[in-house]
Design a protein around this motif. Sequence first.
Motif, PDB file in Angstrom:
ATOM      1  N   UNK A 102       0.874  -1.374   0.018  1.00  0.00           N
ATOM      2  CA  UNK A 102      -0.059  -0.101  -0.109  1.00  0.00           C
ATOM      3  C   UNK A 102       0.771   1.208  -0.054  1.00  0.00           C
ATOM      4  N   UNK A 103       2.040   1.165   0.775  1.00  0.00           N
ATOM      5  CA  UNK A 103       2.855   2.482   0.741  1.00  0.00           C
ATOM      6  C   UNK A 103       3.371   2.710  -0.786  1.00  0.00           C
ATOM      7  N   UNK A 104       3.481   1.483  -1.454  1.00  0.00           N
ATOM      8  CA  UNK A 104       4.222   1.785  -2.740  1.00  0.00           C
ATOM      9  C   UNK A 104       3.026   2.281  -3.890  1.00  0.00           C
ATOM     10  N   UNK A 105       1.782   1.927  -3.364  1.00  0.00           N
ATOM     11  CA  UNK A 105       0.682   2.429  -4.446  1.00  0.00           C
ATOM     12  C   UNK A 105       0.941   3.599  -5.192  1.00  0.00           C
ATOM     13  N   UNK A 106       1.104   4.827  -4.378  1.00  0.00           N
ATOM     14  CA  UNK A 106       1.070   5.996  -5.051  1.00  0.00           C
ATOM     15  C   UNK A 106       1.912   5.995  -6.327  1.00  0.00           C
ATOM     16  N   UNK A 107       3.018   5.132  -6.500  1.00  0.00           N
ATOM     17  CA  UNK A 107       3.915   5.255  -7.361  1.00  0.00           C
ATOM     18  C   UNK A 107       3.240   4.475  -8.715  1.00  0.00           C
ATOM     19  N   UNK A 108       2.240   3.800  -8.566  1.00  0.00           N
ATOM     20  CA  UNK A 108       1.648   2.985  -9.917  1.00  0.00           C
ATOM     21  C   UNK A 108       0.529   3.768 -10.114  1.00  0.00           C
ATOM     22  N   UNK A 109       0.024   4.957  -9.310  1.00  0.00           N
ATOM     23  CA  UNK A 109      -1.379   5.636  -9.777  1.00  0.00           C
ATOM     24  C   UNK A 109      -0.894   6.975 -10.622  1.00  0.00           C
ATOM     25  N   UNK A 110      -1.600   6.997 -11.683  1.00  0.00           N
ATOM     26  CA  UNK A 110      -1.538   8.066 -12.579  1.00  0.00           C
ATOM     27  C   UNK A 110      -1.322   9.600 -11.722  1.00  0.00           C
ATOM     28  N   UNK A 111      -0.434  10.388 -12.069  1.00  0.00           N
ATOM     29  CA  UNK A 111      -0.443  11.659 -11.178  1.00  0.00           C
ATOM     30  C   UNK A 111      -1.540  12.406 -11.450  1.00  0.00           C
TER      31      UNK A 111
ATOM     32  N   UNK B  35      -5.256   8.517   5.806  1.00  0.00           N
ATOM     33  CA  UNK B  35      -5.904   9.721   5.585  1.00  0.00           C
ATOM     34  C   UNK B  35      -5.353  10.309   4.203  1.00  0.00           C
ATOM     35  N   UNK B  36      -4.307  10.245   3.724  1.00  0.00           N
ATOM     36  CA  UNK B  36      -3.898  10.902   2.439  1.00  0.00           C
ATOM     37  C   UNK B  36      -3.858  10.145   1.437  1.00  0.00           C
ATOM     38  N   UNK B  37      -4.044   8.719   1.491  1.00  0.00           N
ATOM     39  CA  UNK B  37      -3.841   8.037   0.192  1.00  0.00           C
ATOM     40  C   UNK B  37      -5.235   7.233   0.088  1.00  0.00           C
ATOM     41  N   UNK B  38      -5.457   6.446   1.075  1.00  0.00           N
ATOM     42  CA  UNK B  38      -6.502   5.214   1.328  1.00  0.00           C
ATOM     43  C   UNK B  38      -7.944   6.003   0.934  1.00  0.00           C
ATOM     44  N   UNK B  39      -8.267   6.947   1.837  1.00  0.00           N
ATOM     45  CA  UNK B  39      -9.590   7.607   1.885  1.00  0.00           C
ATOM     46  C   UNK B  39      -9.953   8.406   0.546  1.00  0.00           C
ATOM     47  N   UNK B  40      -8.929   9.143   0.149  1.00  0.00           N
ATOM     48  CA  UNK B  40      -9.124   9.808  -1.359  1.00  0.00           C
ATOM     49  C   UNK B  40      -9.198   9.020  -2.299  1.00  0.00           C
TER      50      UNK B  40
END
Lengths: 283, 283
Positions: A102-111, B35-40
């Motif tokens: 889950x911590x890595x997730x933002x890397x694979x989400x389109x900006x 709060x910053x990643x999962x809920x959004x």
Amino acid sequence: MSKQFKNPTEDPLWLKLLLGAVALGFIAILLLLPLALVFKEAFADGVTTFINAIKEPDTLSAVKLSLIAAAIAVPLNTVFGIAAAWCIAKYDFRGKTILVTLIDLPFSVSPVVAGLIYVLVFGAQGWFGPWLVEHNIHILFALPGIVLATIFVTFPFVARVLIPLMVDLGRDEEEAAATLGATGLQTFLRVTLPNIKWGLMYGILLCNARALGEFGAVSVVSGHIRGVTNTMPLHVQLLYDNYDYAGAFAVAALLAMLALLTLALKSLLEWRYADELAASHRH
Amino acid sequence: MSAIGLKFAAPLLKRRHVLPGFRLSLGFTLFYLTSLVLIPLLALLLRPVSLGFDGFWHAIATPRVLASLRLSFGMAAAAAVIDSVFGLVIAWVLVRYRFPGKGLLDAVIDLPFALPTAVAGIALSSLYAPNGWVGKILIEYGIRIAYTPWGVLVAMIFISLPFTVRTVQPVLGELGQDVEEAAATLGATRLQTIAKVVLPMLVPAILTGAAMALARAAGEYGSIIFLAGNIPAVSEIAPLLIITKLEQYDYAGASAIGVVMLAASFVMLLALNGLQAWAAKRR
């Protein structure tokens, strides 16, 4: 006779030349040419023109906004990275693998999707939109939105460097310190931090570079108000779209210099502290 | 161990954690992540529920949306394949050959990571425009890159290259040369050794790099929009269509595309985790 002593794992000369030429050519055309063009365009009319373009009030306010956003987002993500790496490396608990993923997730989400989710939470039609309007709190098209988007896209940078590094370091030293009566803070500051400081610097460096350069996510939430909510990369787009190429490439050159500085520091850290950073590169 | 030793060790063994700070670090990590990643992200995932399945399908199944998704993912796949080939060659040259300026070349690979995407975008656009340094040459052969779907591909190749190089490079570096020596002693030519001994060992790394390149390229926005011309249903990428729909206050349409892109990110993240598990088992 010489053939007998040839190193069997060495490529023949023709192959070396071929692969070398392909690699070098690809890098030169794909990577170096755009970089050269940025500097050529920025300094085509001399250094004075470049400096004057940077000294434009709107450009200066874009620089300031980018620096403020990074100054908030990077320390927050750094604290998060340390906390996440600490609990993942020093304790055993269920669901650890899921947490790391889950911590890595933002890397694979389109900006752009990263920007979109905050619009859905804080926008006029979003979850908290009506409440925010009622209380006159501005998140979208203002600094908080820009900071949130920046936090999201740079979320894993520090954690990702520290987790493998601290897992590799193990717990023995910290446990020894704790057994000898050190408090948690003392243990962290005197035992853990000296071991991870270069890794930490490395993560902060990459996090900062991305924070200053982020475009897509910030573009969705900023509202593009010239001189107010335009960050440096957004200002590049605004100037470019208004056919102010000299201005656009001046700001672009400034960002490119920052990128080169980042690369230089990154290489320096990798070269000087190779052993310490090795853990983070294996993952 | 003596009885006294056991007596002192017992409380330590009983306690689940020797080190303090478990609750604090895990609590902060989970709070920050949620709060910053999962809920959004949840705000995005729940949008189609309010749309209803029909509404969601209606928002996706328009020719313009489908064309943009096809373009983003199709070109990203092509870019991933091209980058995998050149990334392998570059990694090979950087690991196996010795030549002056190697350190510099190695550092330059990360330029697409460090250079803000907007800067890359305007540089590539000026480079490949019909009057640009590269575009000028290509136009003589009837090839147009700027303001066509090929512009999308070029920008994607640019931003995804580091992923393919950086995943193969460390694996290639740690590969022992003994198997290659064995192959050579058994009479294999150098090319046979590379094709049948070395490359199969690199397959997991190559696939991991390709998946990361694909994920990054499919979500990319900044570097593409300047170069692609953004003609609806021709060279308009999915992230741009999200922004266009947001600007028209079509939250439902924007969210529908966002959900598809997010689902693709999840799938690729799972694929990457699977790949890594497979690679670890093979090792």
